[in-house]
Design an enzyme around this catalytic site. Sequence first.
Site, PDB file in Angstrom:
ATOM      1  N   ARG A  33     -14.384  -3.199  -5.432  1.00 24.09           N
ATOM      2  CA  ARG A  33     -14.488  -4.615  -5.792  1.00 24.09           C
ATOM      3  C   ARG A  33     -15.930  -5.109  -5.709  1.00 24.09           C
ATOM      4  O   ARG A  33     -16.429  -5.782  -6.583  1.00 24.09           O
ATOM      5  CB  ARG A  33     -13.610  -5.450  -4.843  1.00 24.09           C
ATOM      6  CG  ARG A  33     -13.601  -6.947  -5.135  1.00 24.09           C
ATOM      7  CD  ARG A  33     -13.010  -7.738  -3.965  1.00 24.09           C
ATOM      8  NE  ARG A  33     -11.808  -7.138  -3.423  1.00 24.09           N
ATOM      9  CZ  ARG A  33     -10.588  -7.326  -3.905  1.00 24.09           C
ATOM     10  NH1 ARG A  33     -10.412  -8.128  -4.933  1.00 24.09           N
ATOM     11  NH2 ARG A  33      -9.553  -6.737  -3.350  1.00 24.09           N
ATOM     12  N   TYR A  34     -16.600  -4.788  -4.615  1.00 25.23           N
ATOM     13  CA  TYR A  34     -17.979  -5.236  -4.384  1.00 25.23           C
ATOM     14  C   TYR A  34     -18.903  -4.046  -4.669  1.00 25.23           C
ATOM     15  O   TYR A  34     -18.543  -2.899  -4.387  1.00 25.23           O
ATOM     16  CB  TYR A  34     -18.152  -5.697  -2.939  1.00 25.23           C
ATOM     17  CG  TYR A  34     -17.163  -6.750  -2.498  1.00 25.23           C
ATOM     18  CD1 TYR A  34     -17.333  -8.087  -2.850  1.00 25.23           C
ATOM     19  CD2 TYR A  34     -16.045  -6.416  -1.745  1.00 25.23           C
ATOM     20  CE1 TYR A  34     -16.431  -9.049  -2.443  1.00 25.23           C
ATOM     21  CE2 TYR A  34     -15.133  -7.371  -1.335  1.00 25.23           C
ATOM     22  CZ  TYR A  34     -15.327  -8.683  -1.682  1.00 25.23           C
ATOM     23  OH  TYR A  34     -14.427  -9.639  -1.291  1.00 25.23           O
ATOM     24  N   ARG A  37     -19.618  -1.517  -1.599  1.00 26.51           N
ATOM     25  CA  ARG A  37     -18.526  -1.119  -0.711  1.00 26.51           C
ATOM     26  C   ARG A  37     -17.330  -0.632  -1.510  1.00 26.51           C
ATOM     27  O   ARG A  37     -17.128  -1.083  -2.634  1.00 26.51           O
ATOM     28  CB  ARG A  37     -18.001  -2.315   0.092  1.00 26.51           C
ATOM     29  CG  ARG A  37     -18.755  -2.680   1.289  1.00 26.51           C
ATOM     30  CD  ARG A  37     -18.642  -4.173   1.540  1.00 26.51           C
ATOM     31  NE  ARG A  37     -19.494  -4.918   0.622  1.00 26.51           N
ATOM     32  CZ  ARG A  37     -19.441  -6.234   0.435  1.00 26.51           C
ATOM     33  NH1 ARG A  37     -18.579  -6.953   1.087  1.00 26.51           N
ATOM     34  NH2 ARG A  37     -20.252  -6.826  -0.413  1.00 26.51           N
ATOM     35  N   CYS A  46       1.788   2.432   8.397  1.00 27.26           N
ATOM     36  CA  CYS A  46       1.081   1.463   9.231  1.00 27.26           C
ATOM     37  C   CYS A  46       1.677   1.453  10.630  1.00 27.26           C
ATOM     38  O   CYS A  46       2.843   1.815  10.822  1.00 27.26           O
ATOM     39  CB  CYS A  46       1.159   0.073   8.611  1.00 27.26           C
ATOM     40  SG  CYS A  46      -0.030  -1.046   9.369  1.00 27.26           S
ATOM     41  N   CYS A  50       3.728  -5.909   8.856  1.00 28.08           N
ATOM     42  CA  CYS A  50       3.636  -7.364   8.944  1.00 28.08           C
ATOM     43  C   CYS A  50       4.358  -7.984   7.753  1.00 28.08           C
ATOM     44  O   CYS A  50       4.178  -7.538   6.617  1.00 28.08           O
ATOM     45  CB  CYS A  50       2.167  -7.799   8.920  1.00 28.08           C
ATOM     46  SG  CYS A  50       1.126  -6.926  10.108  1.00 28.08           S
ATOM     47  N   CYS A  53       1.962  -9.040   5.021  1.00 22.89           N
ATOM     48  CA  CYS A  53       1.009  -8.027   4.542  1.00 22.89           C
ATOM     49  C   CYS A  53       0.629  -8.264   3.079  1.00 22.89           C
ATOM     50  O   CYS A  53       1.502  -8.409   2.216  1.00 22.89           O
ATOM     51  CB  CYS A  53       1.616  -6.650   4.695  1.00 22.89           C
ATOM     52  SG  CYS A  53       0.504  -5.335   4.125  1.00 22.89           S
ATOM     53  N   ARG A  55      -0.521  -6.140   1.159  1.00 24.47           N
ATOM     54  CA  ARG A  55      -0.145  -4.950   0.353  1.00 24.47           C
ATOM     55  C   ARG A  55       1.307  -4.576   0.569  1.00 24.47           C
ATOM     56  O   ARG A  55       1.672  -3.407   0.513  1.00 24.47           O
ATOM     57  CB  ARG A  55      -1.046  -3.765   0.721  1.00 24.47           C
ATOM     58  CG  ARG A  55      -2.451  -3.941   0.317  1.00 24.47           C
ATOM     59  CD  ARG A  55      -3.340  -2.724   0.490  1.00 24.47           C
ATOM     60  NE  ARG A  55      -4.681  -3.241   0.454  1.00 24.47           N
ATOM     61  CZ  ARG A  55      -5.500  -3.318   1.510  1.00 24.47           C
ATOM     62  NH1 ARG A  55      -5.134  -2.815   2.667  1.00 24.47           N
ATOM     63  NH2 ARG A  55      -6.687  -3.880   1.379  1.00 24.47           N
ATOM     64  N   ASP A 219      -2.878 -14.538   2.556  1.00 28.22           N
ATOM     65  CA  ASP A 219      -2.877 -14.285   1.108  1.00 28.22           C
ATOM     66  C   ASP A 219      -1.535 -14.674   0.482  1.00 28.22           C
ATOM     67  O   ASP A 219      -0.549 -14.910   1.183  1.00 28.22           O
ATOM     68  CB  ASP A 219      -3.154 -12.802   0.850  1.00 28.22           C
ATOM     69  CG  ASP A 219      -4.589 -12.423   1.202  1.00 28.22           C
ATOM     70  OD1 ASP A 219      -5.476 -13.276   1.050  1.00 28.22           O
ATOM     71  OD2 ASP A 219      -4.801 -11.272   1.634  1.00 28.22           O
ATOM     72  N   ASP A 256      -9.390 -15.076   0.380  1.00 30.88           N
ATOM     73  CA  ASP A 256      -9.562 -14.098  -0.696  1.00 30.88           C
ATOM     74  C   ASP A 256      -9.112 -14.781  -1.973  1.00 30.88           C
ATOM     75  O   ASP A 256      -7.931 -15.130  -2.105  1.00 30.88           O
ATOM     76  CB  ASP A 256      -8.729 -12.843  -0.409  1.00 30.88           C
ATOM     77  CG  ASP A 256      -9.607 -11.643  -0.149  1.00 30.88           C
ATOM     78  OD1 ASP A 256     -10.362 -11.277  -1.069  1.00 30.88           O
ATOM     79  OD2 ASP A 256      -9.538 -11.100   0.962  1.00 30.88           O
ATOM     80  N   LYS A 263     -13.821 -12.486  -1.424  1.00 33.02           N
ATOM     81  CA  LYS A 263     -13.699 -13.422  -0.300  1.00 33.02           C
ATOM     82  C   LYS A 263     -14.718 -14.543  -0.424  1.00 33.02           C
ATOM     83  O   LYS A 263     -15.869 -14.288  -0.793  1.00 33.02           O
ATOM     84  CB  LYS A 263     -13.989 -12.707   1.019  1.00 33.02           C
ATOM     85  CG  LYS A 263     -12.918 -11.782   1.484  1.00 33.02           C
ATOM     86  CD  LYS A 263     -13.292 -11.213   2.845  1.00 33.02           C
ATOM     87  CE  LYS A 263     -12.320 -10.125   3.231  1.00 33.02           C
ATOM     88  NZ  LYS A 263     -12.362  -8.997   2.290  1.00 33.02           N
TER      89      LYS A 263
HETATM   90  S1  SF4 Z   1      -1.286  -6.514   7.194  1.00 33.39           S
HETATM   91 FE1  SF4 Z   1      -0.284  -4.714   6.203  1.00 33.39          FE
HETATM   92  S2  SF4 Z   1      -1.765  -3.049   6.419  1.00 33.39           S
HETATM   93 FE2  SF4 Z   1      -2.393  -4.679   7.849  1.00 33.39          FE
HETATM   94  S3  SF4 Z   1      -1.402  -4.168   9.795  1.00 33.39           S
HETATM   95 FE3  SF4 Z   1       0.017  -5.510   8.733  1.00 33.39          FE
HETATM   96  S4  SF4 Z   1       1.394  -4.161   7.563  1.00 33.39           S
HETATM   97 FE4  SF4 Z   1      -0.370  -2.946   8.187  1.00 33.39          FE
END
Ligand code: SF4
Length: 294
Positions: A33-34, A37, A46, A50, A53, A55, A219, A256, A263
């Site tokens: 993206r940048y 980086r 993971c 979460c 998340c 993703r 997000d 973001d 960002k």
């Molecule tokens: S936000 Fe997504 S990638 Fe980050 S710790 Fe939580 S589940 Fe894992």
Amino acid sequence: MVPRGAELAPSSWDRRDPLGEEQLEAAPFLVHRYPDRALLLATDRCASYCRFCTRKRWVGQGPSPTPTDLDAALAYLAAHHEIREVIVSGGDALVLADDKLAALLAQLRAVGRLDVVRLATRMLAFAPTRVTAALLGVLRAHLDVAGAPALYLLSHFNHPRELSAEARAAIAALVDAGVPVLNQTVLLRGVNDDRAVLIELFRALTRLRARPYYLHQCDLAPGTEAFRVPIADAQALYGSLRGELSGLSIPTFVVDVPGGLGKVAMGPSALVGEDDDAVVLRGSRGQAARYPKR
Ligand code: SF4
């Protein structure tokens, strides 16, 4: 982590891929993206899953990168001389077994020009015993190689209650091993959108030598509206931390920009006016003063 019924009522703002990562995938599992980086999505597994998340379209669901995919991503890194820093994430970089992590670090060293490798992990909160003597040995062995890129560990703590005795010991062990820890926090309605909670978290992290780095506005991942703090409230909350916390302890509050636009810092502006000769700036305690333009 606990699913809630509210997630089943998506908002019209929700996006499957809030950061537009799929369109920025320059090689398999490598987001560029940048200019300087790149983000290597080394595993879809993971330490935590979460609900917010960004993703969630992929994390925990696969596909996982194959060795062939990773070789192609590494070949892209080798060919793109503008890239100086690689963020190894996923999922969670420390889900990788020690031998796989050591091999990946060796491949990143072989790129030859990287300044920094960041390892993004939720393990310090969710499985801090992952920071074993063997893992520290892998990280130290990397750092002992002449010319190796610096290692930073990017942790993810959202609440002071996540800073268990084991988590504190893991942070100390990493920093003592020569791996600075930077922390990301996601602002979550009903979880940590509270001035006292954030101050306690950021002070505790600083005391542990884990520098508060980013405070993220949540997000637009599907089903996450209930977690999002209205942006004006988030800015006011963040503004109330300034003046209370030192520059060392206060992270940058970022959003973001949807669609992969990157960002942007979203703290309340100190600039509240201007005239021909001066700008008017508001200090951290609310009073304003003029500052000359020249
Ligand atoms: S936000 Fe997504 S990638 Fe980050 S710790 Fe939580 S589940 Fe894992």
